[in-house]
Scaffold this motif. Sequence first.
Motif, short mmCIF file in Angstrom:
data_model
loop_
_atom_site.label_atom_id
_atom_site.label_comp_id
_atom_site.label_asym_id
_atom_site.label_seq_id
_atom_site.Cartn_x
_atom_site.Cartn_y
_atom_site.Cartn_z
N GLN A 31 0.90 -1.16 -0.06
CA GLN A 31 0.12 -0.08 -0.02
C GLN A 31 0.93 1.21 0.03
OE1 GLN A 31 -3.28 -0.36 2.88
NE2 GLN A 31 -3.67 -2.46 2.33
N ASP A 114 -8.25 -9.30 1.80
CA ASP A 114 -7.96 -9.95 0.54
C ASP A 114 -7.58 -11.32 0.46
OD1 ASP A 114 -6.76 -10.44 -1.83
OD2 ASP A 114 -5.29 -8.74 -1.90
N GLU A 135 -16.82 -6.93 -2.38
CA GLU A 135 -16.82 -5.59 -2.52
C GLU A 135 -16.49 -5.47 -4.19
OE1 GLU A 135 -14.07 -2.15 -0.87
OE2 GLU A 135 -12.88 -3.69 -1.60
N LEU A 136 -17.31 -4.41 -4.55
CA LEU A 136 -17.47 -4.04 -6.01
C LEU A 136 -16.85 -2.74 -6.17
CD1 LEU A 136 -20.97 -5.15 -7.32
CD2 LEU A 136 -19.07 -6.35 -7.53
N LEU A 137 -16.23 -2.24 -7.07
CA LEU A 137 -15.46 -0.85 -7.67
C LEU A 137 -15.69 -0.56 -8.94
CD1 LEU A 137 -11.99 0.09 -6.37
CD2 LEU A 137 -12.57 0.41 -8.87
N LEU A 138 -16.12 0.68 -9.27
CA LEU A 138 -16.31 1.34 -10.51
C LEU A 138 -15.46 2.61 -10.60
CD1 LEU A 138 -17.61 1.51 -13.48
CD2 LEU A 138 -19.35 2.63 -12.21
N GLU A 139 -14.45 2.49 -11.70
CA GLU A 139 -13.82 3.87 -12.03
C GLU A 139 -14.68 4.53 -12.79
OE1 GLU A 139 -9.60 3.07 -11.73
OE2 GLU A 139 -9.06 5.18 -11.85
N GLU A 143 -15.85 2.95 -17.32
CA GLU A 143 -16.75 2.19 -17.60
C GLU A 143 -17.10 1.74 -18.88
OE1 GLU A 143 -17.17 4.84 -16.51
OE2 GLU A 143 -19.26 5.61 -16.51
#
Length: 143
Positions: A31, A114, A135-139, A143
Amino acid sequence: MTRSVKLEKISSLNHELAAKVFQEAFNYVGQNWSETESIKYVERIAKYACSYVAILEGAAVGIIAADIKDDHLFVDAIGVSPKHMKEGIATLLWNQAKSFAKQSNISIIKMIADPKSLAYSWYKKLGFSETGWVELLLEIGKE
Ligand SMILES: CC(C)(COP(=O)(O)OP(=O)(O)OC[C@H]1O[C@@H](n2cnc3c(N)ncnc32)[C@H](O)[C@@H]1OP(=O)(O)O)[C@@H](O)C(=O)NCCC(=O)NCCS
């Protein structure tokens, strides 16, 4: 060795030490926490019900941040100084969180981890199991 480690509740008295060990532990696993971000994080978790720093000979060697959310204790972070890993410090911190939950009549502990991390197999050994939530992530813009 862990007998001389003391756990202190995180406060304005030790938050700089706590930020240092937080930064060391999490940057060690890839990190990228700056000193300022680490201090801000520790200032935030100092308000949590169960945030402790492990102190050995005046230096911070580990940190745990956990807070009560609805019916459970949520563990936000647990980290140990790379120089002191595998000395039982995370186990001490984990036992502190478990005792805190018991004293608070909380029987559920949750965290997000993780599956590829080294810590993940330890969590499984402690008895944690997956909830099924992912967990979901959208930048935005990609998209
Ligand atoms: C994961 C972490 C907290 C463990 O801290 P630690 O003080 O070294 O852990 P302990 O010495 O108390 O050991 C706890 C268990 O983890 C195992 N363990 C610790 N480091 C390990 C490693 N590098 N590889 C495999 N197992 C490991 C120990 O064998 C022990 O298992 P056991 O109870 O069955 O004997 C520490 O490695 C760390 O800070 N990692 C970076 C931050 C991180 O990834 N945190 C977790 C995500 S929130």
